[in-house]
Design a protein around this motif. Structure first.
Motif, mmCIF file in Angstrom:
data_model
loop_
_atom_site.group_PDB
_atom_site.id
_atom_site.type_symbol
_atom_site.label_atom_id
_atom_site.label_comp_id
_atom_site.label_asym_id
_atom_site.label_seq_id
_atom_site.Cartn_x
_atom_site.Cartn_y
_atom_site.Cartn_z
ATOM 1 N N THR A 273 -1.518 0.707 -4.837
ATOM 2 C CA THR A 273 -1.438 -0.725 -4.357
ATOM 3 C C THR A 273 -0.091 -0.381 -5.956
ATOM 4 O O THR A 273 -0.491 -0.397 -6.635
ATOM 5 C CB THR A 273 -1.723 -1.768 -5.049
ATOM 6 N N LYS B 118 0.968 -1.436 0.290
ATOM 7 C CA LYS B 118 -0.206 -0.481 0.082
ATOM 8 C C LYS B 118 1.012 1.435 0.275
ATOM 9 O O LYS B 118 2.424 1.258 0.634
ATOM 10 C CB LYS B 118 -1.117 0.233 0.835
ATOM 11 N N GLN C 1 -2.418 10.594 -3.396
ATOM 12 C CA GLN C 1 -3.950 9.797 -4.649
ATOM 13 C C GLN C 1 -3.142 8.287 -3.737
ATOM 14 O O GLN C 1 -2.242 8.329 -3.518
ATOM 15 C CB GLN C 1 -3.762 9.853 -5.489
ATOM 16 N N SER C 2 -4.489 7.801 -2.864
ATOM 17 C CA SER C 2 -3.604 5.944 -2.868
ATOM 18 C C SER C 2 -3.011 5.566 -3.969
ATOM 19 O O SER C 2 -4.074 5.475 -4.930
ATOM 20 C CB SER C 2 -4.978 5.032 -1.889
ATOM 21 N N HIS D 182 1.264 5.347 -1.041
ATOM 22 C CA HIS D 182 0.918 7.008 -1.803
ATOM 23 C C HIS D 182 1.563 8.081 -2.584
ATOM 24 O O HIS D 182 2.502 8.199 -2.462
ATOM 25 C CB HIS D 182 -0.369 7.154 -0.725
ATOM 26 N N ASP E 140 3.236 3.157 2.418
ATOM 27 C CA ASP E 140 2.863 3.067 3.731
ATOM 28 C C ASP E 140 3.764 2.228 4.645
ATOM 29 O O ASP E 140 4.052 1.036 4.591
ATOM 30 C CB ASP E 140 1.528 2.754 3.739
#
Length: 349
Positions: A152, A115, A149-150, A117, A185
């Motif tokens: 993967t 995860k 903005q998140s 961003h 993250d």
């Protein structure tokens, strides 16, 4: 006039139908590409491995010669649906190829997704189709990501451009973002699962060494699996039946890695698995076993003459199934023998 109008309407309808089919096909391919799983990376574990056009097919060629991959060759594993032959993509002599490699020769590394961003202070960042390629579009305009903005992260194999998956305007996309603009993250999973490219489950501990022996005569002892023989004093080592060894690795089912002592020196190498038997070697030669048994039953003061009595009778017994047994008798300091003939069941083969 009505006929012409009808023909025109029919032509327009056919054109619109064809256009609709094309649009659906293109959309399907685009969506499929954007929802594809992240490819895994692989490393070749053996030398001089053929790179094939199809599973177990003819080798791919470069400048008229078959491509032979070297140990350590990096590749992207595209498909493992065929458990014996993996579909891979790789670079050879600065050219990109797609083909198949025998799965047992590939070590596959799967990295869990992370995860992440976009950095808070980075705005209007292009989201690209390929590393440093053209931007992906939404409603005809390039997608420009805003800070925070998140996303993967699917792959970090390219250190400059990370492959990511994200949601933009309620739609899912897969593309590339400049790595320096991405923050992983802290709660992301960072573990890796590395396995041998076989159908077996990965082992987390080193295999315990097992004792064994060579079960044939004149067996080559090799530097690598199916490689050149190890030499001693300039000559290839050829192992004889009964050679004791310690098997340290059986991951390659055709070639076992072993440790052994040859001419008072310790060596590590490979032997064909079919020529190794696990356990301790036992010499089952009948005559040698029989002679050893007879010698162990001699009286402490047995003379050479008594030894001959036993050895002659035992050999005759082994060859015919019948024996003339000469029983040694000690009189004072002189040995004599008494003859008797009978069926020796214990030596029947």
């Amino acid at each position: 006039m009505d006929i012409n109008n009808k023909r025109t309407r029919t032509t327009i309808s056919i054109v619109m139908l064809i256009w609709a089919v094309v649009c659906i096909a293109v959309t399907g391919l685009y969506v499929g590409n954007n929802h594809a799983e992240a490819a895994t990376t692989g490393t070749l574990t053996s030398d001089y491995v053929y790179f094939r056009k199809s599973p177990n097919g003819t080798p791919i060629k470069y400048n008229g010669s078959a491509i032979l991959l070297r140990k350590g060759q990096k590749m992207t594993v595209l498909s493992t649906s065929n458990k014996t032959w993996y579909k891979v993509k790789l670079t050879y002599k600065k050219k990109r190829y797609t083909g198949y490699v025998y799965s047992a020769f590939i070590k596959v590394t799967r990295t869990t997704s992370k995860k992440a961003h976009l950095r808070k202070n980075e705005n209007y960042v292009y989201f690209r189709k390929t590393p440093n390629g053209t931007p992906l579009k939404y409603n005809g305009s390039p997608i420009m990501l805003m800070g925070g903005q998140s996303m993967t992260v699917l792959s970090t194999s390219n250190k400059t451009w990370y492959k990511v998956k994200l949601t933009y305007k309620k739609k899912r996309y897969t593309g590339y973002v400049y790595s320096k603009f991405i923050v992983i993250d802290s709660t992301s999973a960072t573990t890796k699962a590395t396995t041998k490219a076989t159908t077996q489950q990965p082992t987390t501990a080193a295999q315990a060494a097992k004792s064994g022996y060579v079960n044939e005569d004149y067996v080559y002892f090799r530097k690598t699996a199916a490689g050149t023989p190890i030499t001693y004093n300039g000559s290839a080592i050829m192992l004889m039946k009964g050679q004791a060894l310690s098997v340290t690795d059986t991951s390659n089912k055709s070639w076992y890695k072993v440790n052994l002592t040859y001419s008072s020196k310790k060596y590590t190498g490979f032997i064909s698995s079919s020529l190794i038997t696990m356990g301790t070697y036992k010499d089952l030669t009948v005559t040698r076993h029989r002679m050893q048994h007879l010698k162990s039953s001699y009286p402490p003061r047995t003379s050479l003459r008594a030894t001959r009595c036993f050895s002659e009778s035992s050999m005759r017994s082994i060859q015919t199934g019948y024996s003339r047994r000469y029983t040694p008798t000690l009189t004072g300091t002189t040995w004599s023998r008494t003859r008797s003939t009978y069926r020796d069941v214990s030596t029947t083969l």
